[in-house]
Motif scaffolding. Structure first.
Motif, PDB file in Angstrom:
ATOM      1  N   TYR A 141       0.792  -1.412  -0.239  1.00 20.87           N
ATOM      2  CA  TYR A 141      -0.130  -0.032  -0.102  1.00 20.87           C
ATOM      3  C   TYR A 141       0.423   1.480  -0.207  1.00 20.87           C
ATOM      4  O   TYR A 141       1.422   1.166   0.927  1.00 20.87           O
ATOM      5  N   ASN A 142       0.954   2.551  -1.246  1.00 26.94           N
ATOM      6  CA  ASN A 142       1.337   2.988  -0.953  1.00 26.94           C
ATOM      7  C   ASN A 142       2.883   3.403  -1.313  1.00 26.94           C
ATOM      8  O   ASN A 142       3.508   4.006  -0.557  1.00 26.94           O
ATOM      9  N   THR A 143       3.760   2.013  -2.116  1.00 28.32           N
ATOM     10  CA  THR A 143       4.790   1.879  -1.571  1.00 28.32           C
ATOM     11  C   THR A 143       5.619   2.430  -2.938  1.00 28.32           C
ATOM     12  O   THR A 143       6.930   2.322  -3.023  1.00 28.32           O
ATOM     13  N   VAL A 144       4.821   2.280  -4.076  1.00 29.51           N
ATOM     14  CA  VAL A 144       5.585   2.981  -4.990  1.00 29.51           C
ATOM     15  C   VAL A 144       4.564   4.043  -5.418  1.00 29.51           C
ATOM     16  O   VAL A 144       4.342   4.750  -5.528  1.00 29.51           O
ATOM     17  N   ASN A 145       6.239   4.637  -5.732  1.00 28.33           N
ATOM     18  CA  ASN A 145       6.003   6.325  -5.414  1.00 28.33           C
ATOM     19  C   ASN A 145       5.222   6.809  -4.156  1.00 28.33           C
ATOM     20  O   ASN A 145       3.999   7.567  -4.745  1.00 28.33           O
ATOM     21  N   PRO A 146       4.958   6.545  -3.198  1.00 26.32           N
ATOM     22  CA  PRO A 146       4.634   7.022  -1.841  1.00 26.32           C
ATOM     23  C   PRO A 146       4.066   8.427  -2.398  1.00 26.32           C
ATOM     24  O   PRO A 146       4.959   9.111  -2.651  1.00 26.32           O
ATOM     25  N   GLU A 147       2.857   8.097  -1.605  1.00 25.64           N
ATOM     26  CA  GLU A 147       1.988   9.798  -1.689  1.00 25.64           C
ATOM     27  C   GLU A 147       1.882  10.251  -0.139  1.00 25.64           C
ATOM     28  O   GLU A 147       1.967   9.551   0.729  1.00 25.64           O
ATOM     29  N   LYS A 148       2.991  11.493   0.092  1.00 24.35           N
ATOM     30  CA  LYS A 148       3.082  11.667   1.834  1.00 24.35           C
ATOM     31  C   LYS A 148       2.236  11.832   1.967  1.00 24.35           C
ATOM     32  O   LYS A 148       0.725  12.865   1.532  1.00 24.35           O
ATOM     33  N   GLY A 149       2.276  11.504   2.966  1.00 23.87           N
ATOM     34  CA  GLY A 149       0.367  12.128   4.088  1.00 23.87           C
ATOM     35  C   GLY A 149      -0.504  10.274   3.984  1.00 23.87           C
ATOM     36  O   GLY A 149      -1.462  10.996   4.612  1.00 23.87           O
ATOM     37  N   ARG A 150       0.015   9.319   2.896  1.00 23.52           N
ATOM     38  CA  ARG A 150      -1.583   9.003   2.463  1.00 23.52           C
ATOM     39  C   ARG A 150      -1.148   7.372   3.641  1.00 23.52           C
ATOM     40  O   ARG A 150      -2.218   6.768   2.856  1.00 23.52           O
ATOM     41  N   GLY A 151      -0.592   7.143   4.654  1.00 22.17           N
ATOM     42  CA  GLY A 151      -0.205   6.143   4.522  1.00 22.17           C
ATOM     43  C   GLY A 151       1.362   5.560   4.408  1.00 22.17           C
ATOM     44  O   GLY A 151       1.410   5.531   3.462  1.00 22.17           O
ATOM     45  N   SER A 152       1.518   4.812   5.608  1.00 21.14           N
ATOM     46  CA  SER A 152       3.175   4.284   5.819  1.00 21.14           C
ATOM     47  C   SER A 152       2.665   2.792   6.547  1.00 21.14           C
ATOM     48  O   SER A 152       1.917   3.248   7.489  1.00 21.14           O
TER      49      SER A 152
END
Length: 205
Positions: A141-152
């Protein structure tokens, strides 16, 4: 279960994992299916897992620090752990003191695994004295070109007390997690489906 032999290509998943939220719970039930001789077979027993402390949320609405597990459909690509490779040929990274994951929303390494300690304000060593990440599957989840603030840092990791929720990950008893990792086959293109849907009709492939 429906025959899927004429619908499956070499690139299609032949192993499916479903995590379905329990009604009004911070728990879910995990199911395992594999395509065998053209038939989807549930070939590992299902069991309860812990999910985020505030439940689940659509991946499109997930935010850093909301305590929710993102729903969606994700490939299973990476297994990390402290010991020698416990899998049957699945990509595995043995964690050392140089392994970190970043959840600092201002960092260029946000939601990335890195092999050095950066100056990010929020960075997590994966090698811990308490063995928290001694075996884990990355939920992509959100690991490819991570969108900042969308969870990690959304993982499947050891979690023995299923009466307690996680911070957004999927918590699995360690012995069950070992069985799951041993079951996964990279060449079968496994995918994980995380859903709030309570209908058992939507659990099977």
């Amino acid at each position: 279960m429906a025959n899927g032999a004429d619908k499956i290509s070499d690139s299609d998943p032949k192993q499916l994992v479903f995590v379905i939220q329990e009604p009004n719970q911070t728990r879910g039930r995990i199911h395992f299916y594999e395509l065998i001789d053209g038939e989807w077979v549930e070939n590992l027993p299902s069991f309860l897992v812990s999910i985020g402390q505030t439940g689940m949320i659509s991946s499109s609405l997930k935010q850093e620090g909301d305590g929710k597990t993102p729903t969606g459909d994700y490939p299973v690509l990476r297994v990390f752990g402290y010991d020698e490779n416990p899998t049957l040929g699945f990509p595995y990274h043995r964690i050392t003191k140089d392994d970190y994951w970043v959840d600092d929303v201002k960092s260029k390494y946000y939601n990335l695994h890195i092999k050095h300690k950066s100056k990010s304000k929020s960075i997590h060593p994966l090698l811990r004295a308490d063995g928290f990440y001694r075996l884990m599957i990355v939920i992509e989840y959100n690991t490819v070109n991570p969108e900042k603030g969308r969870g990690s840092m959304i993982f499947i990791h050891p979690w023995e007390d299923l009466t307690k929720p996680t911070f957004g990950c999927i918590g699995v008893p360690f012995e069950k997690l070992k069985e799951m990792v041993f079951w996964l086959k990279f060449e079968k293109n496994p995918r994980i489906f995380i859903s709030e849907n309570k209908s058992e009709d939507n659990v099977t492939p």
